[in-house]
Design a protein around this motif. Structure first.
Motif, PDB file in Angstrom:
ATOM      1  N   VAL A   1       0.827  -1.253  -0.326  1.00 21.39           N
ATOM      2  CA  VAL A   1       0.341  -0.001  -0.183  1.00 21.39           C
ATOM      3  C   VAL A   1       0.572   1.535   0.235  1.00 21.39           C
ATOM      4  CG1 VAL A   1      -1.487   1.601   1.583  1.00 21.39           C
ATOM      5  CG2 VAL A   1      -2.064  -1.005   0.842  1.00 21.39           C
ATOM      6  N   ALA A   2       1.934   1.111   0.921  1.00 21.74           N
ATOM      7  CA  ALA A   2       2.582   2.167   0.858  1.00 21.74           C
ATOM      8  C   ALA A   2       3.443   2.996  -0.756  1.00 21.74           C
ATOM      9  CB  ALA A   2       3.587   2.478   1.951  1.00 21.74           C
ATOM     10  N   TRP A   3       4.230   1.613  -1.502  1.00 24.92           N
ATOM     11  CA  TRP A   3       4.176   2.177  -2.377  1.00 24.92           C
ATOM     12  C   TRP A   3       3.825   2.776  -3.646  1.00 24.92           C
ATOM     13  CZ3 TRP A   3       6.318  -4.163  -3.788  1.00 24.92           C
ATOM     14  CH2 TRP A   3       7.123  -3.712  -3.778  1.00 24.92           C
ATOM     15  N   PHE A   4       2.417   2.515  -3.362  1.00 20.89           N
ATOM     16  CA  PHE A   4       0.816   3.653  -4.222  1.00 20.89           C
ATOM     17  C   PHE A   4       0.604   4.145  -3.837  1.00 20.89           C
ATOM     18  CE2 PHE A   4       1.787  -0.660  -5.379  1.00 20.89           C
ATOM     19  CZ  PHE A   4       2.358  -0.505  -7.267  1.00 20.89           C
ATOM     20  N   VAL A   5       0.337   4.639  -2.361  1.00 11.92           N
ATOM     21  CA  VAL A   5      -0.181   5.898  -1.392  1.00 11.92           C
ATOM     22  C   VAL A   5       0.710   6.822  -0.876  1.00 11.92           C
ATOM     23  CG1 VAL A   5      -2.221   4.470  -1.633  1.00 11.92           C
ATOM     24  CG2 VAL A   5      -0.798   4.340   0.243  1.00 11.92           C
ATOM     25  N   GLY A   6       2.045   6.311  -0.961  1.00  7.86           N
ATOM     26  CA  GLY A   6       3.177   7.021  -0.136  1.00  7.86           C
ATOM     27  C   GLY A   6       3.641   8.048  -0.936  1.00  7.86           C
ATOM     28  N   THR A   7       4.472   9.355  -0.367  1.00 12.16           N
ATOM     29  CA  THR A   7       5.605  10.055  -1.465  1.00 12.16           C
ATOM     30  C   THR A   7       6.465   9.370  -0.780  1.00 12.16           C
ATOM     31  OG1 THR A   7       5.207  11.471   0.669  1.00 12.16           O
ATOM     32  CG2 THR A   7       3.956  11.617  -1.506  1.00 12.16           C
TER      33      THR A   7
ATOM     34  N   ARG B   1       5.855   8.898  -4.575  1.00 11.51           N
ATOM     35  CA  ARG B   1       5.107   7.644  -5.653  1.00 11.51           C
ATOM     36  C   ARG B   1       5.703   7.808  -6.622  1.00 11.51           C
ATOM     37  NH1 ARG B   1      -0.813   9.607  -5.059  1.00 11.51           N
ATOM     38  NH2 ARG B   1       0.223  10.001  -3.033  1.00 11.51           N
ATOM     39  N   ASP B   2       5.900   6.216  -7.120  1.00 13.34           N
ATOM     40  CA  ASP B   2       6.813   6.245  -8.457  1.00 13.34           C
ATOM     41  C   ASP B   2       5.990   4.160  -8.622  1.00 13.34           C
ATOM     42  OD1 ASP B   2       8.077   5.457 -11.173  1.00 13.34           O
ATOM     43  OD2 ASP B   2       9.673   5.201  -9.309  1.00 13.34           O
ATOM     44  N   THR B   3       4.462   5.316  -9.759  1.00 14.57           N
ATOM     45  CA  THR B   3       3.667   3.571 -10.336  1.00 14.57           C
ATOM     46  C   THR B   3       4.264   2.491 -10.825  1.00 14.57           C
ATOM     47  OG1 THR B   3       2.288   5.130  -9.832  1.00 14.57           O
ATOM     48  CG2 THR B   3       2.103   3.055 -11.174  1.00 14.57           C
ATOM     49  N   ARG B   4       5.958   3.209 -11.468  1.00 11.76           N
ATOM     50  CA  ARG B   4       6.465   2.329 -12.231  1.00 11.76           C
ATOM     51  C   ARG B   4       7.187   1.091 -11.006  1.00 11.76           C
ATOM     52  NH1 ARG B   4      11.357   2.210 -15.068  1.00 11.76           N
ATOM     53  NH2 ARG B   4      11.694   0.047 -16.960  1.00 11.76           N
ATOM     54  N   THR B   5       7.521   1.574 -10.139  1.00 10.87           N
ATOM     55  CA  THR B   5       9.029   0.700  -9.586  1.00 10.87           C
ATOM     56  C   THR B   5       8.135  -0.330  -8.443  1.00 10.87           C
ATOM     57  OG1 THR B   5      10.222   2.380  -9.381  1.00 10.87           O
ATOM     58  CG2 THR B   5      10.587   0.778  -7.432  1.00 10.87           C
ATOM     59  N   GLY B   6       6.567   0.544  -8.265  1.00 11.64           N
ATOM     60  CA  GLY B   6       5.721   0.118  -7.155  1.00 11.64           C
ATOM     61  C   GLY B   6       4.927  -1.309  -7.945  1.00 11.64           C
ATOM     62  N   LEU B   7       4.919  -0.675  -9.684  1.00 14.29           N
ATOM     63  CA  LEU B   7       4.597  -2.460 -10.080  1.00 14.29           C
ATOM     64  C   LEU B   7       5.634  -3.695 -10.293  1.00 14.29           C
ATOM     65  CD1 LEU B   7       2.211  -1.010 -12.856  1.00 14.29           C
ATOM     66  CD2 LEU B   7       1.599  -1.459 -10.477  1.00 14.29           C
ATOM     67  N   LEU B   8       6.437  -2.859 -10.367  1.00 13.30           N
ATOM     68  CA  LEU B   8       7.958  -3.764 -10.848  1.00 13.30           C
ATOM     69  C   LEU B   8       7.969  -4.787  -9.135  1.00 13.30           C
ATOM     70  CD1 LEU B   8       9.987  -4.839 -12.582  1.00 13.30           C
ATOM     71  CD2 LEU B   8      11.238  -3.163 -11.496  1.00 13.30           C
ATOM     72  N   GLY B   9       7.874  -3.789  -8.607  1.00 13.79           N
ATOM     73  CA  GLY B   9       8.230  -4.766  -6.953  1.00 13.79           C
ATOM     74  C   GLY B   9       6.867  -5.967  -6.520  1.00 13.79           C
ATOM     75  N   VAL B  10       5.493  -5.990  -7.233  1.00  9.62           N
ATOM     76  CA  VAL B  10       4.675  -6.597  -7.697  1.00  9.62           C
ATOM     77  C   VAL B  10       4.665  -7.944  -8.190  1.00  9.62           C
ATOM     78  CG1 VAL B  10       2.018  -6.434  -7.550  1.00  9.62           C
ATOM     79  CG2 VAL B  10       3.099  -4.351  -6.678  1.00  9.62           C
ATOM     80  N   SER B  11       5.742  -7.259  -9.190  1.00  6.98           N
ATOM     81  CA  SER B  11       5.756  -7.954 -10.205  1.00  6.98           C
ATOM     82  C   SER B  11       6.295  -9.290  -9.707  1.00  6.98           C
ATOM     83  CB  SER B  11       5.878  -7.648 -11.542  1.00  6.98           C
ATOM     84  OG  SER B  11       7.426  -7.116 -11.864  1.00  6.98           O
ATOM     85  N   TYR B  12       8.183  -8.735  -8.521  1.00  9.38           N
ATOM     86  CA  TYR B  12       8.487  -9.488  -8.115  1.00  9.38           C
ATOM     87  C   TYR B  12       8.183 -10.351  -7.866  1.00  9.38           C
ATOM     88  CZ  TYR B  12      12.832  -7.499 -10.807  1.00  9.38           C
ATOM     89  OH  TYR B  12      13.207  -7.016 -11.818  1.00  9.38           O
TER      90      TYR B  12
END
Length: 94
Positions: free
Chosen positions: A45-51, A53-64
């Protein structure tokens, strides 16, 4: 008693293969997903709502995380099948 029955008694000590669906969600699975993984949920949640915010890096982390989790579950399934055949003489759930 035939040779096969005697061999099965020696190898399996009277235990039968597992019944039902091996690996199906039971109490331990719910505890892991509801309690143990709370820090992971907070991190996601912090990856996407925190500051910041980098959506691309968050999606990369989710895919990992999805890739690692999938590889662990598939390898445990394969190991369960191998152990079922070796120690119980049949596929789990048969």
């Amino acid at each position: 008693m035939t040779f096969v029955d005697a061999l099965a008694t020696v190898l399996y000590h009277g235990y039968e293969g597992t019944q039902g669906w091996t690996g199906f969600a039971n109490e331990g699975t719910w505890i892991i997903f509801a309690v143990i993984l709370v820090p992971i949920y907070v991190m996601l949640v912090a990856w996407f709502v925190g500051t910041p915010r980098d959506t691309r890096t968050g999606l990369l982390g989710v895919s990992y995380l999805v890739g690692i989790t999938t590889s662990m579950w598939i390898s445990m399934l394969v190991l369960t099948v191998i152990l079922g055949v070796v120690f119980f003489g049949e596929l789990p759930g048969q």
